[in-house]
Write a protein that holds these residues in place. Structure first.
Motif, mmCIF file in Angstrom:
data_model
loop_
_atom_site.group_PDB
_atom_site.id
_atom_site.type_symbol
_atom_site.label_atom_id
_atom_site.label_comp_id
_atom_site.label_asym_id
_atom_site.label_seq_id
_atom_site.Cartn_x
_atom_site.Cartn_y
_atom_site.Cartn_z
ATOM 1 N N ILE A 37 -2.307 8.395 8.996
ATOM 2 C CA ILE A 37 -2.855 7.100 9.410
ATOM 3 C C ILE A 37 -2.237 5.973 8.599
ATOM 4 O O ILE A 37 -1.845 4.932 9.143
ATOM 5 C CB ILE A 37 -4.401 7.106 9.287
ATOM 6 N N LYS A 38 -2.102 6.170 7.307
ATOM 7 C CA LYS A 38 -1.544 5.127 6.447
ATOM 8 C C LYS A 38 -0.052 4.914 6.721
ATOM 9 O O LYS A 38 0.419 3.770 6.742
ATOM 10 C CB LYS A 38 -1.786 5.481 4.980
ATOM 11 N N ILE A 39 0.700 5.984 6.939
ATOM 12 C CA ILE A 39 2.123 5.850 7.251
ATOM 13 C C ILE A 39 2.310 5.114 8.581
ATOM 14 O O ILE A 39 3.153 4.229 8.704
ATOM 15 C CB ILE A 39 2.830 7.220 7.263
ATOM 16 N N ILE A 40 1.524 5.461 9.575
ATOM 17 C CA ILE A 40 1.616 4.770 10.870
ATOM 18 C C ILE A 40 1.281 3.294 10.708
ATOM 19 O O ILE A 40 1.950 2.425 11.281
ATOM 20 C CB ILE A 40 0.703 5.449 11.916
ATOM 21 N N SER A 41 0.282 2.999 9.910
ATOM 22 C CA SER A 41 -0.071 1.605 9.631
ATOM 23 C C SER A 41 1.076 0.878 8.947
ATOM 24 O O SER A 41 1.416 -0.257 9.314
ATOM 25 C CB SER A 41 -1.327 1.553 8.760
ATOM 26 N N ASN A 42 1.690 1.500 7.960
ATOM 27 C CA ASN A 42 2.819 0.883 7.259
ATOM 28 C C ASN A 42 4.016 0.686 8.180
ATOM 29 O O ASN A 42 4.686 -0.348 8.110
ATOM 30 C CB ASN A 42 3.230 1.726 6.047
ATOM 31 N N LEU A 43 4.296 1.643 9.038
ATOM 32 C CA LEU A 43 5.405 1.502 9.972
ATOM 33 C C LEU A 43 5.130 0.371 10.968
ATOM 34 O O LEU A 43 6.049 -0.347 11.360
ATOM 35 C CB LEU A 43 5.674 2.815 10.709
ATOM 36 N N GLY A 44 3.872 0.222 11.356
ATOM 37 C CA GLY A 44 3.498 -0.881 12.238
ATOM 38 C C GLY A 44 3.706 -2.241 11.581
ATOM 39 O O GLY A 44 3.978 -3.235 12.253
ATOM 40 N N GLN A 45 3.607 -2.282 10.271
ATOM 41 C CA GLN A 45 3.814 -3.526 9.513
ATOM 42 C C GLN A 45 5.266 -3.663 9.046
ATOM 43 O O GLN A 45 5.579 -4.515 8.225
ATOM 44 C CB GLN A 45 2.883 -3.555 8.298
ATOM 45 N N LYS A 46 6.132 -2.787 9.573
ATOM 46 C CA LYS A 46 7.569 -2.782 9.240
ATOM 47 C C LYS A 46 7.828 -2.540 7.761
ATOM 48 O O LYS A 46 8.761 -3.066 7.184
ATOM 49 C CB LYS A 46 8.247 -4.045 9.730
ATOM 50 N N ASN A 81 4.957 4.664 0.796
ATOM 51 C CA ASN A 81 5.291 5.688 1.787
ATOM 52 C C ASN A 81 5.821 6.956 1.133
ATOM 53 O O ASN A 81 5.588 8.059 1.621
ATOM 54 C CB ASN A 81 6.296 5.140 2.797
ATOM 55 N N VAL A 82 6.541 6.803 0.024
ATOM 56 C CA VAL A 82 7.011 7.981 -0.713
ATOM 57 C C VAL A 82 5.806 8.774 -1.223
ATOM 58 O O VAL A 82 5.768 10.004 -1.119
ATOM 59 C CB VAL A 82 7.943 7.570 -1.874
ATOM 60 N N LYS A 83 4.801 8.065 -1.732
ATOM 61 C CA LYS A 83 3.583 8.752 -2.197
ATOM 62 C C LYS A 83 2.858 9.422 -1.037
ATOM 63 O O LYS A 83 2.296 10.515 -1.198
ATOM 64 C CB LYS A 83 2.654 7.757 -2.887
#
Length: 150
Positions: A56-65, A72-74
């Motif tokens: 969920i957090k990775i998808i959120s970060n990718l959505g925010q470019k 993301n590494v963590k």
């Protein structure tokens, strides 16, 4: 517990085990089965929760470019932790399912139906996620160095 396994739709009949004697049903190690399944289910649940959190957090970060960031590494490292929990739950679930197969002639095809063959599969998955983590970490370091030189 043995009669529940025998009547459950989640357990398939092993060939040549259509009739199980009452003595064999009485010998079924219910406590060992319950302990193995409980530990396996707890570890699998922890694994799923870690995976969902990271995903969920990775998808959120990718959505925010935000692609190659330390966060993301963590999160990718959290996938490694999740896979370690999955690998840890496999022997417990496989052991419990082996008991139902050996004593009652039933194979679990429902939830938590791990077998011994899941262990090498999950180990390979762990290695693949580890390689992805290393590559992702290197890409993040390169991006950081590139940002500093610009």
């Amino acid at each position: 517990m043995a009669s529940d396994i025998l009547k459950s739709d989640d357990f398939l009949l092993v060939p040549n085990h259509s009739h199980i004697s009452q003595a064999l049903i009485n010998q079924f190690p219910e406590y060992i089965y319950a302990i193995l399944m409980s530990i396996g289910v707890i570890l699998a649940t922890i694994s799923i929760l870690y995976e969902l959190r990271a995903l969920i957090k990775i998808i959120s970060n990718l959505g925010q470019k935000k692609y190659f960031t330390a966060e993301n590494v963590k999160l990718v490292r959290l996938f490694i932790v999740s896979q370690i929990y999955t690998l840890a739950c496999d022997p417990f679930l496989a052991g419990a399912n082996q008991l139902s197969t050996s004593y009652l002639g039933r194979v679990n095809n429902g939830a938590f139906n791990a077998t011994w063959s899941n262990i090498p599969d999950d180990l390979i998955t762990l290695i693949i996620i580890g390689v992805i983590y290393i590559l992702f970490k290197l890409a993040e370091q390169m991006k950081r160095e590139s940002d500093l030189t610009v």
